[in-house]
Motif scaffolding. Structure first.
Motif, PDB file in Angstrom:
ATOM      1  N   ARG A  81      71.980  16.292  17.728  1.00 25.81           N
ATOM      2  CA  ARG A  81      73.020  17.282  17.326  1.00 25.81           C
ATOM      3  C   ARG A  81      72.796  18.458  17.842  1.00 25.81           C
ATOM      4  NH1 ARG A  81      73.197  15.387  10.994  1.00 25.81           N
ATOM      5  NH2 ARG A  81      73.987  13.325  11.499  1.00 25.81           N
ATOM      6  N   GLY A  82      73.540  19.563  17.621  1.00 26.25           N
ATOM      7  CA  GLY A  82      73.549  20.815  18.086  1.00 26.25           C
ATOM      8  C   GLY A  82      74.006  21.101  19.546  1.00 26.25           C
ATOM      9  N   PRO A  83      73.883  22.358  19.681  1.00 27.77           N
ATOM     10  CA  PRO A  83      74.524  22.630  21.263  1.00 27.77           C
ATOM     11  C   PRO A  83      73.739  21.837  22.138  1.00 27.77           C
ATOM     12  CG  PRO A  83      73.997  24.659  19.778  1.00 27.77           C
ATOM     13  CD  PRO A  83      73.499  23.387  19.275  1.00 27.77           C
ATOM     14  N   GLY A  84      74.426  21.273  23.059  1.00 26.76           N
ATOM     15  CA  GLY A  84      73.818  20.435  24.326  1.00 26.76           C
ATOM     16  C   GLY A  84      73.074  19.371  23.607  1.00 26.76           C
ATOM     17  N   GLY A  85      73.513  18.804  22.502  1.00 28.81           N
ATOM     18  CA  GLY A  85      73.009  17.432  22.028  1.00 28.81           C
ATOM     19  C   GLY A  85      73.688  16.219  22.681  1.00 28.81           C
ATOM     20  N   HIS A  86      72.889  15.055  22.610  1.00 25.12           N
ATOM     21  CA  HIS A  86      73.590  13.769  22.977  1.00 25.12           C
ATOM     22  C   HIS A  86      74.393  13.578  22.376  1.00 25.12           C
ATOM     23  CE1 HIS A  86      71.304  11.112  20.783  1.00 25.12           C
ATOM     24  NE2 HIS A  86      70.291  12.048  21.004  1.00 25.12           N
ATOM     25  N   ALA A  87      74.656  13.537  20.980  1.00 23.67           N
ATOM     26  CA  ALA A  87      75.712  13.084  20.236  1.00 23.67           C
ATOM     27  C   ALA A  87      75.794  11.577  20.059  1.00 23.67           C
ATOM     28  CB  ALA A  87      77.140  13.899  20.889  1.00 23.67           C
ATOM     29  N   TYR A  88      74.753  10.729  20.291  1.00 25.08           N
ATOM     30  CA  TYR A  88      75.053   9.303  20.121  1.00 25.08           C
ATOM     31  C   TYR A  88      74.095   9.095  18.733  1.00 25.08           C
ATOM     32  CZ  TYR A  88      75.611   4.724  20.665  1.00 25.08           C
ATOM     33  OH  TYR A  88      75.929   3.095  20.673  1.00 25.08           O
ATOM     34  N   GLU A  89      75.006   8.970  17.580  1.00 25.49           N
ATOM     35  CA  GLU A  89      74.321   8.783  16.335  1.00 25.49           C
ATOM     36  C   GLU A  89      74.352   7.279  15.805  1.00 25.49           C
ATOM     37  OE1 GLU A  89      75.180  11.686  13.673  1.00 25.49           O
ATOM     38  OE2 GLU A  89      75.595  13.265  14.726  1.00 25.49           O
ATOM     39  N   LEU A 102      79.173   4.351  24.936  1.00 23.20           N
ATOM     40  CA  LEU A 102      78.507   5.098  26.053  1.00 23.20           C
ATOM     41  C   LEU A 102      77.702   6.304  25.477  1.00 23.20           C
ATOM     42  CD1 LEU A 102      81.280   5.317  28.733  1.00 23.20           C
ATOM     43  CD2 LEU A 102      79.194   3.789  28.831  1.00 23.20           C
ATOM     44  N   VAL A 103      76.879   7.025  25.997  1.00 16.87           N
ATOM     45  CA  VAL A 103      76.140   8.067  25.453  1.00 16.87           C
ATOM     46  C   VAL A 103      77.224   9.252  26.424  1.00 16.87           C
ATOM     47  CG1 VAL A 103      74.266   9.646  25.551  1.00 16.87           C
ATOM     48  CG2 VAL A 103      73.927   7.296  25.475  1.00 16.87           C
ATOM     49  N   ARG A 104      78.109   9.690  25.669  1.00 13.24           N
ATOM     50  CA  ARG A 104      79.220  10.570  26.237  1.00 13.24           C
ATOM     51  C   ARG A 104      79.870  11.078  25.010  1.00 13.24           C
ATOM     52  NH1 ARG A 104      80.481   7.932  31.519  1.00 13.24           N
ATOM     53  NH2 ARG A 104      78.639   7.898  31.470  1.00 13.24           N
ATOM     54  N   PRO A 105      79.417  12.578  25.053  1.00 14.46           N
ATOM     55  CA  PRO A 105      80.089  13.137  23.844  1.00 14.46           C
ATOM     56  C   PRO A 105      81.718  12.958  23.683  1.00 14.46           C
ATOM     57  CG  PRO A 105      78.353  14.371  24.575  1.00 14.46           C
ATOM     58  CD  PRO A 105      78.490  13.081  25.392  1.00 14.46           C
ATOM     59  N   SER A 106      82.250  12.979  24.980  1.00 13.77           N
ATOM     60  CA  SER A 106      83.586  13.257  25.313  1.00 13.77           C
ATOM     61  C   SER A 106      83.708  12.468  26.726  1.00 13.77           C
ATOM     62  CB  SER A 106      84.257  14.727  25.427  1.00 13.77           C
ATOM     63  OG  SER A 106      83.831  15.108  26.638  1.00 13.77           O
ATOM     64  N   PRO A 107      85.004  11.942  26.752  1.00 14.12           N
ATOM     65  CA  PRO A 107      85.112  11.154  28.291  1.00 14.12           C
ATOM     66  C   PRO A 107      84.873  11.606  29.415  1.00 14.12           C
ATOM     67  CG  PRO A 107      86.993  10.854  26.687  1.00 14.12           C
ATOM     68  CD  PRO A 107      86.196  11.903  26.099  1.00 14.12           C
ATOM     69  N   ALA A 112      73.320  13.064  31.724  1.00 11.52           N
ATOM     70  CA  ALA A 112      72.377  12.429  32.515  1.00 11.52           C
ATOM     71  C   ALA A 112      71.125  12.292  31.918  1.00 11.52           C
ATOM     72  CB  ALA A 112      72.029  13.689  33.650  1.00 11.52           C
ATOM     73  N   SER A 113      70.391  11.234  32.640  1.00 11.58           N
ATOM     74  CA  SER A 113      69.040  10.740  32.085  1.00 11.58           C
ATOM     75  C   SER A 113      67.911  10.896  33.139  1.00 11.58           C
ATOM     76  CB  SER A 113      69.311   9.330  31.643  1.00 11.58           C
ATOM     77  OG  SER A 113      69.287   8.535  33.120  1.00 11.58           O
ATOM     78  N   CYS A 114      66.748  10.768  32.592  1.00  9.10           N
ATOM     79  CA  CYS A 114      65.765  10.860  33.468  1.00  9.10           C
ATOM     80  C   CYS A 114      65.879   9.636  34.641  1.00  9.10           C
ATOM     81  CB  CYS A 114      64.351  10.605  33.165  1.00  9.10           C
ATOM     82  SG  CYS A 114      64.070   9.154  31.784  1.00  9.10           S
ATOM     83  N   PHE A 115      66.541   8.552  34.351  1.00  9.20           N
ATOM     84  CA  PHE A 115      66.877   7.580  35.526  1.00  9.20           C
ATOM     85  C   PHE A 115      67.876   8.173  36.359  1.00  9.20           C
ATOM     86  CE2 PHE A 115      66.574   5.160  31.136  1.00  9.20           C
ATOM     87  CZ  PHE A 115      65.436   4.499  31.514  1.00  9.20           C
ATOM     88  N   ASP A 116      68.701   9.059  36.170  1.00 13.53           N
ATOM     89  CA  ASP A 116      69.524   9.601  37.085  1.00 13.53           C
ATOM     90  C   ASP A 116      68.561  10.338  38.295  1.00 13.53           C
ATOM     91  OD1 ASP A 116      71.207   9.214  34.385  1.00 13.53           O
ATOM     92  OD2 ASP A 116      72.609  10.146  35.875  1.00 13.53           O
ATOM     93  N   VAL A 117      67.830  11.315  37.651  1.00 14.07           N
ATOM     94  CA  VAL A 117      66.941  12.142  38.492  1.00 14.07           C
ATOM     95  C   VAL A 117      66.141  11.255  39.486  1.00 14.07           C
ATOM     96  CG1 VAL A 117      65.426  13.932  38.600  1.00 14.07           C
ATOM     97  CG2 VAL A 117      67.071  13.866  36.927  1.00 14.07           C
TER      98      VAL A 117
END
Ligand SMILES: [Zn+2]
Length: 355
Positions: A81-89, A102-107, A112-117
């Motif tokens: 939660r909170g500002p910048g949270g991933h929002a997946y509950e 999906l881990v996506r607060p809005s469409p 991004a994840s560590c896998f992305d980088v």
């Protein structure tokens, strides 16, 4: 005064990342007191990992002590939660992507994840899990929904941020998957999840006495970690070039056969360990990060970090990228620029022998 008491491996030269491989190990439901000093005497692999900087007083997510929100935090560097949270509950088998799985607060807001980088920089990536609900990872960061590769340094590696995704029910199969992934590429990031202590805890309770079923499950994981460390020892390409970050999603025992109470010390107090093969390192991560992180004592530290933050499992992803010499996860908090966590000395190391 230098507060960093540990040194990087002797073979690391200036400008070279400390390691080529990082394995993020999450042992589901691993409450911290299972790894107190007296218990470590019976756990040789955990004990070896504790040669690296570590703490038994890290924290899980500020607002959640269940599996999926915490694992999403580990790989995104964000709290729930909170500002910048991933929002997946949610903590159930994920919905289909089109239905919100999906881990996506809005469409339109990509997380991004560590896998992305790691993937976009051209490294191999893998996730091996022992709960089916981790399909959330491959749904979110797989080929269909992963972001375009904008890192020009590694060429265009496409949208599939997790190169290998595997589910294994048996713990030895999980370890075999990690060893295969380590052999697969010269550089890589591997996430691995061992479920057994959580499933035994849900059946018999989180009993930390040495002769009880729950501690037996921790010993099973110790055996698996021993197999992993032996494989690293046996491969010259991995020796001194591999790191393990060990943590968990939550502890357990409140209520007795679960871990859903985020106010319970045994649920929110968790281990966080960084081990670099061949390195001489100090023991305490809070000492190494004095001024940047605060040991919370017995407090839960529930909200969104007024003042200095504790070390959390959400630090795992960026700690891994740091060890691989890569930038932090875009938009992340823990272990990123706004809340750094030193897991290796920033001081220049001795040049590689003969160079
Ligand atoms: Zn559980």
């Amino acid at each position: 005064m230098c507060l960093l008491h540990f040194v990087v491996p002797a073979l690391v030269s200036l400008g070279t990342p400390p390691v080529d491989h990082v394995v993020i190990v999450s042992v589901d439901g691993l409450r911290a007191d299972a790894l107190e000093a007296h218990a470590l005497e019976q756990l040789p692999a955990f004990s070896r990992l504790f040669q690296g900087p570590h703490t038994l007083n890290a924290r899980c997510d500020p607002d959640s002590s269940v599996t999926l929100p915490n694992h999403v935090g580990m790989v995104t560097g964000r709290s729930m939660r909170g500002p910048g949270g991933h929002a997946y509950e949610l903590n159930t088998l994920p919905l289909a992507p089109a239905a919100g799985g999906l881990v996506r607060p809005s469409p339109t807001r990509y997380i991004a994840s560590c896998f992305d980088v790691a993937h976009d920089a051209g490294l191999s990536t893998a996730a091996i899990a022992s709960k089916l609900k981790f399909t959330l990872f491959v749904q979110t960061w797989g080929e269909d929904y992963g972001a375009p590769d904008t890192d020009v340094r590694g060429g265009d590696n496409g949208t599939n941020k997790i190169g290998t995704f595997a589910f294994a029910h048996e713990m030895p199969q999980v370890t075999a998957g990690v060893i295969d992934a380590l052999d697969d590429a010269p550089r890589g990031l591997i996430f691995v999840h061992y479920a057994l202590p959580d499933s035994v805890g849900h059946t018999t309770g989180w009993t930390t006495e040495p002769d009880q079923p729950w501690m037996a499950s921790v010993k099973v994981i110790d055996t698996e970690l021993g197999r992993l460390l032996s494989a690293i020892d046996a491969d010259p390409a991995l020796n001194d070039r591999t790191a393990v970050i060990l943590t968990t999603d939550h502890g357990g025992g409140v209520p007795f056969r679960t871990h859903t109470d985020p106010d319970a010390l045994v649920n929110y107090r968790i281990p966080f360990v960084v081990w670099i093969d061949g390195a001489e390192l100090s023991s305490d991560l809070y000492t190494a990060n004095s001024g940047a992180r605060t040991d919370p004592g017995v407090d839960r530290t529930p909200s969104h970090e007024q003042g200095a933050a504790p070390i959390r499992n959400t630090d795992a992803g960026n700690a891994a990228l740091q060890l691989l010499g890569l930038d932090p996860i875009p938009g992340s908090t823990y272990g990123g620029e706004s809340l750094p966590l030193a897991v290796t000395s920033p001081a220049p190391a001795a040049p590689r022998a003969g160079s």
